[in-house]
Design a protein around this motif. Sequence first.
Motif, PDB file in Angstrom:
ATOM      1  N   HIS A  29       0.775  -1.188  -0.001  1.00 13.69           N
ATOM      2  CA  HIS A  29      -0.055   0.082   0.092  1.00 13.69           C
ATOM      3  C   HIS A  29       1.037   1.219   0.173  1.00 13.69           C
ATOM      4  O   HIS A  29       1.227   1.790   1.112  1.00 13.69           O
ATOM      5  N   TYR A  30       1.303   1.813  -1.198  1.00 11.33           N
ATOM      6  CA  TYR A  30       2.204   2.916  -1.408  1.00 11.33           C
ATOM      7  C   TYR A  30       0.959   4.156  -1.422  1.00 11.33           C
ATOM      8  O   TYR A  30       0.057   4.319  -1.875  1.00 11.33           O
ATOM      9  N   PRO A  31       1.530   5.266  -1.045  1.00 11.53           N
ATOM     10  CA  PRO A  31       1.017   6.524  -0.952  1.00 11.53           C
ATOM     11  C   PRO A  31       0.699   6.889  -2.529  1.00 11.53           C
ATOM     12  O   PRO A  31       1.373   6.360  -3.548  1.00 11.53           O
ATOM     13  N   GLU A  32      -0.447   7.468  -2.686  1.00 10.42           N
ATOM     14  CA  GLU A  32      -0.846   7.529  -4.186  1.00 10.42           C
ATOM     15  C   GLU A  32       0.069   8.407  -4.724  1.00 10.42           C
ATOM     16  O   GLU A  32       0.145   8.469  -6.049  1.00 10.42           O
ATOM     17  N   TRP A  33       0.458   9.619  -4.016  1.00  6.68           N
ATOM     18  CA  TRP A  33       1.275  10.564  -5.039  1.00  6.68           C
ATOM     19  C   TRP A  33       2.460   9.897  -5.428  1.00  6.68           C
ATOM     20  O   TRP A  33       3.283  10.217  -6.250  1.00  6.68           O
ATOM     21  N   VAL A  34       3.226   8.756  -4.905  1.00 10.54           N
ATOM     22  CA  VAL A  34       4.121   7.906  -5.131  1.00 10.54           C
ATOM     23  C   VAL A  34       3.847   7.228  -6.382  1.00 10.54           C
ATOM     24  O   VAL A  34       4.691   7.236  -7.292  1.00 10.54           O
ATOM     25  N   ILE A  35       2.862   6.600  -6.376  1.00 11.04           N
ATOM     26  CA  ILE A  35       2.381   5.587  -7.564  1.00 11.04           C
ATOM     27  C   ILE A  35       2.215   6.659  -8.667  1.00 11.04           C
ATOM     28  O   ILE A  35       2.656   6.266  -9.854  1.00 11.04           O
ATOM     29  N   GLN A  36       1.622   7.701  -8.590  1.00 10.49           N
ATOM     30  CA  GLN A  36       1.490   8.820  -9.535  1.00 10.49           C
ATOM     31  C   GLN A  36       2.814   9.403 -10.112  1.00 10.49           C
ATOM     32  O   GLN A  36       2.970   9.591 -11.469  1.00 10.49           O
TER      33      GLN A  36
END
Length: 71
Positions: A29-36
């Motif tokens: 579960h990675y932070p969304e900002w990291v994924i983006q």
Amino acid sequence: MRSIQQSIKEVRFPAFVKKFFSVRHPDGHYPEWVIQALYKVNITLPHNSDSQSKKLDIGGSDHIGQDGIKV
């Protein structure tokens, strides 16, 4: 820092990034900002959550984050 530089020189930076985040987020579960942010540079993190993959909806070259900032 040296290991980051070495991974770039050895053309294995994406693998370095994936390992880095898998160690810090073993549940996937990675932070969304990291994924983006990584998506923008063609690095896709593996994840364990189907709901997380549905959050990543990038249509076009710009995306507005949860805080209202264009990323």
